[in-house]
Scaffold this motif. Structure first.
Motif, PDB file in Angstrom:
ATOM      1  N   THR A  14      16.301 -26.338 -17.280  1.00  0.00           N
ATOM      2  CA  THR A  14      15.633 -25.477 -18.182  1.00  0.00           C
ATOM      3  C   THR A  14      16.003 -25.325 -19.575  1.00  0.00           C
ATOM      4  O   THR A  14      15.777 -24.649 -20.335  1.00  0.00           O
ATOM      5  CB  THR A  14      15.926 -23.882 -17.691  1.00  0.00           C
ATOM      6  OG1 THR A  14      17.257 -24.044 -17.377  1.00  0.00           O
ATOM      7  CG2 THR A  14      15.393 -24.063 -16.405  1.00  0.00           C
ATOM      8  N   ASP A  16      16.792 -26.655 -23.525  1.00  0.00           N
ATOM      9  CA  ASP A  16      15.636 -26.911 -24.796  1.00  0.00           C
ATOM     10  C   ASP A  16      16.370 -28.185 -25.391  1.00  0.00           C
ATOM     11  O   ASP A  16      17.466 -27.730 -25.987  1.00  0.00           O
ATOM     12  CB  ASP A  16      15.428 -25.696 -25.569  1.00  0.00           C
ATOM     13  CG  ASP A  16      14.452 -25.796 -26.434  1.00  0.00           C
ATOM     14  OD1 ASP A  16      14.260 -27.272 -26.640  1.00  0.00           O
ATOM     15  OD2 ASP A  16      14.004 -25.171 -27.438  1.00  0.00           O
ATOM     16  N   LYS A 139       9.872 -26.139 -17.049  1.00  0.00           N
ATOM     17  CA  LYS A 139      10.087 -26.311 -18.461  1.00  0.00           C
ATOM     18  C   LYS A 139      10.131 -27.704 -19.007  1.00  0.00           C
ATOM     19  O   LYS A 139       9.459 -28.115 -19.895  1.00  0.00           O
ATOM     20  CB  LYS A 139      11.117 -25.438 -19.015  1.00  0.00           C
ATOM     21  CG  LYS A 139      11.177 -25.439 -20.622  1.00  0.00           C
ATOM     22  CD  LYS A 139      12.322 -24.649 -20.914  1.00  0.00           C
ATOM     23  CE  LYS A 139      12.063 -24.595 -22.529  1.00  0.00           C
ATOM     24  NZ  LYS A 139      13.578 -23.784 -23.109  1.00  0.00           N
ATOM     25  N   LYS A 140      10.905 -28.364 -18.089  1.00  0.00           N
ATOM     26  CA  LYS A 140      11.087 -29.846 -18.747  1.00  0.00           C
ATOM     27  C   LYS A 140       9.711 -30.709 -18.731  1.00  0.00           C
ATOM     28  O   LYS A 140       9.386 -31.459 -19.500  1.00  0.00           O
ATOM     29  CB  LYS A 140      12.106 -30.628 -17.896  1.00  0.00           C
ATOM     30  CG  LYS A 140      12.175 -32.058 -18.249  1.00  0.00           C
ATOM     31  CD  LYS A 140      13.420 -32.615 -17.235  1.00  0.00           C
ATOM     32  CE  LYS A 140      13.065 -32.836 -16.037  1.00  0.00           C
ATOM     33  NZ  LYS A 140      14.173 -33.674 -15.113  1.00  0.00           N
ATOM     34  N   LEU A 142       6.497 -29.405 -18.597  1.00  0.00           N
ATOM     35  CA  LEU A 142       5.377 -28.679 -19.417  1.00  0.00           C
ATOM     36  C   LEU A 142       5.706 -28.516 -20.747  1.00  0.00           C
ATOM     37  O   LEU A 142       4.692 -28.699 -21.503  1.00  0.00           O
ATOM     38  CB  LEU A 142       5.146 -27.272 -18.800  1.00  0.00           C
ATOM     39  CG  LEU A 142       4.778 -27.207 -17.432  1.00  0.00           C
ATOM     40  CD1 LEU A 142       4.574 -25.891 -16.880  1.00  0.00           C
ATOM     41  CD2 LEU A 142       3.532 -27.944 -17.099  1.00  0.00           C
ATOM     42  N   GLN A 143       6.788 -28.752 -21.304  1.00  0.00           N
ATOM     43  CA  GLN A 143       7.142 -28.668 -22.649  1.00  0.00           C
ATOM     44  C   GLN A 143       7.904 -30.034 -23.024  1.00  0.00           C
ATOM     45  O   GLN A 143       7.286 -30.749 -24.020  1.00  0.00           O
ATOM     46  CB  GLN A 143       8.261 -27.524 -23.165  1.00  0.00           C
ATOM     47  CG  GLN A 143       8.349 -27.306 -24.384  1.00  0.00           C
ATOM     48  CD  GLN A 143       9.261 -26.093 -24.649  1.00  0.00           C
ATOM     49  OE1 GLN A 143       9.137 -25.211 -24.087  1.00  0.00           O
ATOM     50  NE2 GLN A 143      10.225 -26.022 -25.894  1.00  0.00           N
ATOM     51  N   ASN A 144       9.086 -30.225 -22.591  1.00  0.00           N
ATOM     52  CA  ASN A 144       9.874 -31.369 -23.408  1.00  0.00           C
ATOM     53  C   ASN A 144       9.188 -32.875 -22.968  1.00  0.00           C
ATOM     54  O   ASN A 144       9.181 -33.470 -23.868  1.00  0.00           O
ATOM     55  CB  ASN A 144      11.128 -31.281 -22.409  1.00  0.00           C
ATOM     56  CG  ASN A 144      12.100 -30.012 -22.853  1.00  0.00           C
ATOM     57  OD1 ASN A 144      11.601 -29.183 -23.488  1.00  0.00           O
ATOM     58  ND2 ASN A 144      13.193 -30.053 -21.915  1.00  0.00           N
ATOM     59  N   TYR A 146       5.944 -33.187 -21.948  1.00  0.00           N
ATOM     60  CA  TYR A 146       4.549 -33.107 -22.689  1.00  0.00           C
ATOM     61  C   TYR A 146       4.648 -33.737 -24.073  1.00  0.00           C
ATOM     62  O   TYR A 146       3.971 -34.474 -24.372  1.00  0.00           O
ATOM     63  CB  TYR A 146       4.140 -31.675 -22.760  1.00  0.00           C
ATOM     64  CG  TYR A 146       2.882 -31.261 -23.398  1.00  0.00           C
ATOM     65  CD1 TYR A 146       1.784 -31.427 -22.470  1.00  0.00           C
ATOM     66  CD2 TYR A 146       2.617 -31.332 -24.761  1.00  0.00           C
ATOM     67  CE1 TYR A 146       0.413 -31.035 -23.228  1.00  0.00           C
ATOM     68  CE2 TYR A 146       1.406 -31.146 -25.240  1.00  0.00           C
ATOM     69  CZ  TYR A 146       0.302 -31.052 -24.553  1.00  0.00           C
ATOM     70  OH  TYR A 146      -1.047 -30.666 -25.265  1.00  0.00           O
ATOM     71  N   GLU A 147       5.633 -33.149 -24.830  1.00  0.00           N
ATOM     72  CA  GLU A 147       5.703 -33.700 -26.238  1.00  0.00           C
ATOM     73  C   GLU A 147       6.169 -35.184 -26.405  1.00  0.00           C
ATOM     74  O   GLU A 147       5.706 -35.576 -27.326  1.00  0.00           O
ATOM     75  CB  GLU A 147       6.942 -32.766 -26.987  1.00  0.00           C
ATOM     76  CG  GLU A 147       6.594 -31.370 -26.979  1.00  0.00           C
ATOM     77  CD  GLU A 147       7.586 -30.677 -27.619  1.00  0.00           C
ATOM     78  OE1 GLU A 147       8.866 -31.007 -28.219  1.00  0.00           O
ATOM     79  OE2 GLU A 147       7.571 -29.383 -27.806  1.00  0.00           O
TER      80      GLU A 147
END
Length: 209
Positions: A14, A16, A139-140, A142-144, A146-147
């Protein structure tokens, strides 16, 4: 680096990776190759991320079904399907080990360029990446991821939610991902990155509803 020292550097799923960090907390694939750990980790923009606990049963069922379908479909074609654990290095500046700061292990990936495959895994963007969400790693994924998937030019990034029996396809258009509608049980989805491949979600989710 000693095992205990490295474990203290590992980010929880989780965490960032864009948070403020000192430069000496950033690592490369050259560092990654020297580590000996009891658990699997991924490197995302120089930060170490711990893998979630062992995949749950539905995660494994989905992975086996989809990778099996891809294996049969790709038989005799140039593309190959690989499943985790399988290192995918995503170079942005160069392919030198000391310049690569992202090494991930997608649940499933398809690589259509044989020159990207070596004895250590894949160097460069796969054509298709499929991630199956697990508790604690959303979160990893869907966000990290993904980017970095978008930045590295992966043509399609599929995200599957086992508990909700859903799939979203992110398709790279002009350098940015465009998300599909939410697909679910009863839908058939076609890949643009792997031309001709169609996945029947009835088969994928039938044991889970």
């Amino acid at each position: 680096m000693e095992k205990e020292e490295l474990k203290n550097k590992v980010e929880e799923p989780t965490a960032d990776y864009l948070s403020s960090e000192k430069a000496d907390d950033l690592y490369t694939y050259a560092d990654y190759l020297t580590w000996q750990m009891d658990e699997m980790v991924e490197l995302i923009k120089g930060k170490i991320f711990k893998q979630a606990a062992a995949p749950r049963v539905n995660h494994q069922r989905i992975s086996i079904k989809i990778s099996s379908d891809l294996f049969v479909f790709l038989d005799g074609k140039n593309c190959e399907v690989f499943t985790s654990p399988f290192d995918v290095r995503l170079p942005i500046k160069s392919k030198k080990n000391e310049d690569i700061d992202t090494v991930v292990q997608p649940d499933i990936c398809v690589v259509c360029d044989p020159e990207k495959i070596d004895e250590l895994g894949c160097v460069g963007a796969p054509d298709l990446v499929i991630e199956i969400l697990s508790p604690g790693n959303n979160k990893k994924e869907l966000q990290n991821k993904y980017e970095v998937y978008e930045e590295s030019g992966i043509k399609e990034y599929w995200v599957i939610h086992p508990n909700e029996c859903t799939l979203i396809i992110n398709t790279l258009i002009n350098g940015k991902y465009q998300a599909s509608r939410i697909f679910t049980h009863g839908d058939k989805v076609a890949s643009q990155a792997v031309e001709g491949f169609v996945l029947d979600l009835v088969e994928v989710f039938d044991d889970m509803i």
